[in-house]
Design a protein around this motif. Structure first.
Motif, PDB file in Angstrom:
ATOM      1  N   HIS A   1      25.142   6.181 -20.258  1.00 27.15           N
ATOM      2  CA  HIS A   1      24.706   5.352 -19.141  1.00 27.15           C
ATOM      3  C   HIS A   1      25.407   3.997 -19.267  1.00 27.15           C
ATOM      4  CE1 HIS A   1      22.049   8.100 -17.425  1.00 27.15           C
ATOM      5  NE2 HIS A   1      21.654   8.489 -18.755  1.00 27.15           N
ATOM      6  N   VAL A   2      25.448   3.246 -17.851  1.00 26.72           N
ATOM      7  CA  VAL A   2      25.949   2.003 -17.795  1.00 26.72           C
ATOM      8  C   VAL A   2      25.075   1.344 -16.920  1.00 26.72           C
ATOM      9  CG1 VAL A   2      27.691   0.102 -17.143  1.00 26.72           C
ATOM     10  CG2 VAL A   2      28.376   2.377 -18.179  1.00 26.72           C
ATOM     11  N   ALA A   3      24.292   0.346 -17.121  1.00 25.74           N
ATOM     12  CA  ALA A   3      23.110  -0.447 -16.349  1.00 25.74           C
ATOM     13  C   ALA A   3      23.654  -2.023 -16.080  1.00 25.74           C
ATOM     14  CB  ALA A   3      21.987  -0.296 -17.067  1.00 25.74           C
ATOM     15  N   THR A   4      23.256  -2.291 -14.859  1.00 29.95           N
ATOM     16  CA  THR A   4      23.541  -3.694 -14.531  1.00 29.95           C
ATOM     17  C   THR A   4      22.419  -4.365 -14.294  1.00 29.95           C
ATOM     18  OG1 THR A   4      25.847  -3.345 -13.718  1.00 29.95           O
ATOM     19  CG2 THR A   4      24.613  -5.344 -13.112  1.00 29.95           C
ATOM     20  N   VAL A   5      21.719  -5.304 -15.177  1.00 30.30           N
ATOM     21  CA  VAL A   5      20.581  -6.034 -14.777  1.00 30.30           C
ATOM     22  C   VAL A   5      20.753  -7.498 -14.290  1.00 30.30           C
ATOM     23  CG1 VAL A   5      18.343  -6.682 -15.893  1.00 30.30           C
ATOM     24  CG2 VAL A   5      19.733  -4.631 -16.883  1.00 30.30           C
ATOM     25  N   PHE A   6      20.421  -7.589 -13.061  1.00 29.90           N
ATOM     26  CA  PHE A   6      20.373  -8.998 -12.350  1.00 29.90           C
ATOM     27  C   PHE A   6      19.138  -9.429 -12.619  1.00 29.90           C
ATOM     28  CE2 PHE A   6      23.801  -6.503  -9.886  1.00 29.90           C
ATOM     29  CZ  PHE A   6      24.789  -7.331  -9.783  1.00 29.90           C
ATOM     30  N   GLY A   7      19.336 -10.645 -13.028  1.00 24.95           N
ATOM     31  CA  GLY A   7      18.022 -11.426 -13.443  1.00 24.95           C
ATOM     32  C   GLY A   7      17.651 -11.414 -14.682  1.00 24.95           C
ATOM     33  N   CYS A   8      18.578 -10.970 -15.580  1.00 19.65           N
ATOM     34  CA  CYS A   8      18.577 -10.526 -17.043  1.00 19.65           C
ATOM     35  C   CYS A   8      18.224 -11.739 -17.994  1.00 19.65           C
ATOM     36  CB  CYS A   8      19.887  -9.814 -17.672  1.00 19.65           C
ATOM     37  SG  CYS A   8      21.408 -11.113 -17.460  1.00 19.65           S
ATOM     38  N   THR A   9      18.295 -12.954 -17.493  1.00 22.30           N
ATOM     39  CA  THR A   9      18.131 -14.246 -18.287  1.00 22.30           C
ATOM     40  C   THR A   9      16.906 -14.710 -18.236  1.00 22.30           C
ATOM     41  OG1 THR A   9      19.156 -15.570 -16.576  1.00 22.30           O
ATOM     42  CG2 THR A   9      20.486 -14.786 -18.239  1.00 22.30           C
ATOM     43  N   GLY A  10      16.134 -14.125 -17.476  1.00 24.55           N
ATOM     44  CA  GLY A  10      14.492 -14.285 -16.891  1.00 24.55           C
ATOM     45  C   GLY A  10      13.577 -13.704 -17.935  1.00 24.55           C
ATOM     46  N   PHE A  11      12.358 -13.878 -17.859  1.00 27.67           N
ATOM     47  CA  PHE A  11      11.212 -13.554 -18.581  1.00 27.67           C
ATOM     48  C   PHE A  11      11.383 -12.085 -18.979  1.00 27.67           C
ATOM     49  CE2 PHE A  11       6.550 -12.668 -18.951  1.00 27.67           C
ATOM     50  CZ  PHE A  11       6.521 -12.655 -20.386  1.00 27.67           C
ATOM     51  N   LEU A  12      11.141 -11.226 -17.772  1.00 26.95           N
ATOM     52  CA  LEU A  12      11.122  -9.858 -17.880  1.00 26.95           C
ATOM     53  C   LEU A  12      12.732  -9.117 -18.332  1.00 26.95           C
ATOM     54  CD1 LEU A  12       9.839  -6.776 -17.483  1.00 26.95           C
ATOM     55  CD2 LEU A  12      10.304  -7.194 -15.092  1.00 26.95           C
ATOM     56  N   GLY A  13      13.532  -9.926 -17.848  1.00 30.96           N
ATOM     57  CA  GLY A  13      15.048  -9.385 -18.111  1.00 30.96           C
ATOM     58  C   GLY A  13      15.404  -9.180 -19.443  1.00 30.96           C
ATOM     59  N   ARG A  14      14.864 -10.402 -20.202  1.00 33.12           N
ATOM     60  CA  ARG A  14      15.543 -10.002 -21.702  1.00 33.12           C
ATOM     61  C   ARG A  14      14.774  -9.074 -22.420  1.00 33.12           C
ATOM     62  NH1 ARG A  14      13.834 -15.688 -23.825  1.00 33.12           N
ATOM     63  NH2 ARG A  14      14.490 -16.251 -21.828  1.00 33.12           N
ATOM     64  N   TYR A  15      13.702  -8.707 -21.835  1.00 32.05           N
ATOM     65  CA  TYR A  15      13.109  -7.542 -22.639  1.00 32.05           C
ATOM     66  C   TYR A  15      13.651  -6.170 -22.306  1.00 32.05           C
ATOM     67  CZ  TYR A  15       9.729 -10.864 -24.296  1.00 32.05           C
ATOM     68  OH  TYR A  15       9.094 -11.991 -25.135  1.00 32.05           O
ATOM     69  N   LEU A  16      14.276  -5.956 -20.998  1.00 30.89           N
ATOM     70  CA  LEU A  16      14.638  -5.002 -20.310  1.00 30.89           C
ATOM     71  C   LEU A  16      16.057  -4.528 -21.159  1.00 30.89           C
ATOM     72  CD1 LEU A  16      14.749  -2.563 -18.517  1.00 30.89           C
ATOM     73  CD2 LEU A  16      15.402  -3.944 -16.589  1.00 30.89           C
ATOM     74  N   VAL A  17      16.761  -5.716 -21.058  1.00 27.74           N
ATOM     75  CA  VAL A  17      17.982  -5.445 -21.647  1.00 27.74           C
ATOM     76  C   VAL A  17      17.778  -5.288 -23.277  1.00 27.74           C
ATOM     77  CG1 VAL A  17      19.932  -6.977 -22.529  1.00 27.74           C
ATOM     78  CG2 VAL A  17      19.068  -7.404 -20.251  1.00 27.74           C
ATOM     79  N   ALA A  18      16.984  -5.779 -23.989  1.00 24.27           N
ATOM     80  CA  ALA A  18      16.825  -5.143 -25.206  1.00 24.27           C
ATOM     81  C   ALA A  18      16.348  -3.757 -25.376  1.00 24.27           C
ATOM     82  CB  ALA A  18      15.645  -6.167 -25.955  1.00 24.27           C
ATOM     83  N   LYS A  19      15.463  -3.177 -24.629  1.00 29.19           N
ATOM     84  CA  LYS A  19      14.992  -1.889 -24.591  1.00 29.19           C
ATOM     85  C   LYS A  19      16.211  -1.066 -24.410  1.00 29.19           C
ATOM     86  CE  LYS A  19      10.144  -2.281 -24.140  1.00 29.19           C
ATOM     87  NZ  LYS A  19      10.272  -1.783 -25.514  1.00 29.19           N
ATOM     88  N   LEU A  20      17.000  -1.267 -23.217  1.00 28.14           N
ATOM     89  CA  LEU A  20      18.123  -0.548 -22.778  1.00 28.14           C
ATOM     90  C   LEU A  20      19.200  -0.397 -23.913  1.00 28.14           C
ATOM     91  CD1 LEU A  20      18.692  -1.655 -19.105  1.00 28.14           C
ATOM     92  CD2 LEU A  20      17.627   0.528 -19.891  1.00 28.14           C
ATOM     93  N   ALA A  21      19.590  -1.647 -24.400  1.00 26.03           N
ATOM     94  CA  ALA A  21      20.589  -1.674 -25.517  1.00 26.03           C
ATOM     95  C   ALA A  21      20.127  -0.958 -26.731  1.00 26.03           C
ATOM     96  CB  ALA A  21      21.004  -2.983 -25.771  1.00 26.03           C
ATOM     97  N   LYS A  22      19.071  -1.071 -26.940  1.00 30.13           N
ATOM     98  CA  LYS A  22      18.435  -0.359 -28.278  1.00 30.13           C
ATOM     99  C   LYS A  22      18.467   1.285 -28.209  1.00 30.13           C
ATOM    100  CE  LYS A  22      14.437  -0.122 -31.252  1.00 30.13           C
ATOM    101  NZ  LYS A  22      13.017  -0.553 -31.545  1.00 30.13           N
ATOM    102  N   SER A  23      18.350   1.713 -26.931  1.00 30.79           N
ATOM    103  CA  SER A  23      18.612   3.349 -26.578  1.00 30.79           C
ATOM    104  C   SER A  23      19.999   3.773 -26.755  1.00 30.79           C
ATOM    105  CB  SER A  23      17.751   3.651 -25.364  1.00 30.79           C
ATOM    106  OG  SER A  23      18.478   2.830 -24.311  1.00 30.79           O
ATOM    107  N   GLY A  24      21.043   2.592 -26.540  1.00 34.79           N
ATOM    108  CA  GLY A  24      22.276   3.061 -26.518  1.00 34.79           C
ATOM    109  C   GLY A  24      22.858   3.043 -25.106  1.00 34.79           C
TER     110      GLY A  24
END
Length: 367
Positions: free
Chosen positions: A48-71
């Motif tokens: 999968h390839v995901a784009t997270v607009f707003g990734c530098t915000g409060f919720l964004g950093r945690y979503l990026v971490a969970k997505l990246a951790k899963s591969g």
């Protein structure tokens, strides 16, 4: 001859293994082929390839971490160079791909999502600035991203709104969130719209602000009731959408309990072992004047619209957590993690003694 036979055997074995894969490991919602490989976790590749607009915000950093951790490979659009540095280490080499973008540039938005099979829009503004007002960011910005995603053939689009989004709300922020939902549905009919309530965590504007600026949470005599939700629970719910082929509709993600500001202030005081604030209750009219004046000095200060929101209770709607396979946690279970920093050195290791039991009128089970 033997070498050729051995290669054929290995090739047949690989074909058999590929045929044994589950369907969701082979195609995405838009029928783009991909293959997941590698061990589970950070070094895996889900395809999968995901784009997270707003990734530098409060919720964004945690979503990026969970997505990246899963591969999952994550595209992280950013505006300022230093704002995305902490995201780079959340995934293995090549999994976090930073790309500079501007909300007004369709070509840059398209470049950020052209290879993605799922796009998240977490872009939002809780206060207005001279360059961006609520409608420009929360509503029209979301519409622009959703339109470009639809034109690019993205399979899934996830838009984060707010639990209190309403066209009739006295808050301009909540009205802009309601407008954003309409515009996103128009641009991307199959979009997944998520409505979390106010979130708490390490960098939140709830527990941290209550520990520092308790006076602003005494507005409305601290009677306002909210349904705080853990940011990690919301991030996990959003991350789980990747494995779903499609999830159109609007989903509410409130916290498990409704709590008054009075109770939360007491919780903060008990966990930090700091005495309750003795600051007087500021009348709404005075608070609005002070908030307007503060905008001319330092714009991240309490805004006039935030003063209005201090008087609005969270809506009483059932949660849709079961759709995402997540059970939200109570705020008392995590308060010590985020408030320990406000203890004195003498009290740093003291055990937590929670406030008295909640009154029935201040708490109820969403389930």
């Amino acid at each position: 001859m033997l070498a050729s036979t051995s290669r054929c055997v290995r090739l047949q074995s690989a074909i058999v293994q590929q045929r044994q894969r589950a369907l969701h490991d082979l195609v995405t919602s838009v029928n783009k082929p991909y293959i997941a490989y590698g061990p589970p976790g950070r070094s895996a590749n889900t395809g999968h390839v995901a784009t997270v607009f707003g990734c530098t915000g409060f919720l964004g950093r945690y979503l990026v971490a969970k997505l990246a951790k899963s591969g999952t490979q994550v595209i992280v659009p950013y505006r300022e160079e230093d704002s995305k540095r902490h995201l780079k280490v959340m995934g293995d080499l090549g999994q976090i791909v930073p790309m500079e973008w501007d909300l007004h540039r369709d070509d840059q938005i398209e470049e950020c999502l052209r290879h993605s099979d799922i796009v998240y829009n977490l872009v939002g503004r809780e206060y207005e600035t001279k360059n961006f007002n609520y409608d420009a960011v929360n509503a029209k910005g979301a519409q622009r991203i959703a339109s470009v995603a639809a034109q690019a053939g993205v399979g899934q689009f996830v838009h984060v709104s707010h639990l209190n989004a309403s066209h009739d709300s006295p808050s301009a922020f909540y009205r802009s969130k309601a407008l954003s939902e309409d515009l996103v549905r128009e641009a991307f009919p199959a979009a997944t719209i998520v409505r979390p309530s106010i979130q708490y965590g390490y960098e939140d504007r709830l527990l941290n602000n209550m520990a520092i600026w308790a006076i602003w949470w005494k507005l409305n005599h601290a009677k306002t009731k909210i349904r705080p939700v853990h940011v990690l629970d919301v991030a996990q719910a959003l991350a789980n959408v990747v494995s779903m082929s499609s999830l159109p509709g609007t989903f509410n993600l409130p916290g498990p309990s409704t709590l008054s500001f009075k109770y939360l202030l007491e919780l903060v005081s008990t966990v930090t072992y700091n005495p309750p604030s003795v600051a007087p209750v500021v009348p709404k009219r005075v608070a609005l004047v002070l908030a307007k004046a503060a905008q001319k000095v330092w714009w991240p200060a309490l805004s006039p619209d935030e003063v209005v929101r201090r008087y609005i209770d969270d809506v009483d709607l059932p949660g849709d957590w079961d759709k995402f396979g997540v059970t939200p946690d109570e705020i008392e279970d995590h308060a010590i993690s985020y408030l320990r920093r406000y203890r004195s050195a003498d009290n740093y290791s003291r055990p937590v003694v929670f406030p008295p039991s909640r009154e029935p009128s201040e708490s109820y089970n969403v389930a």
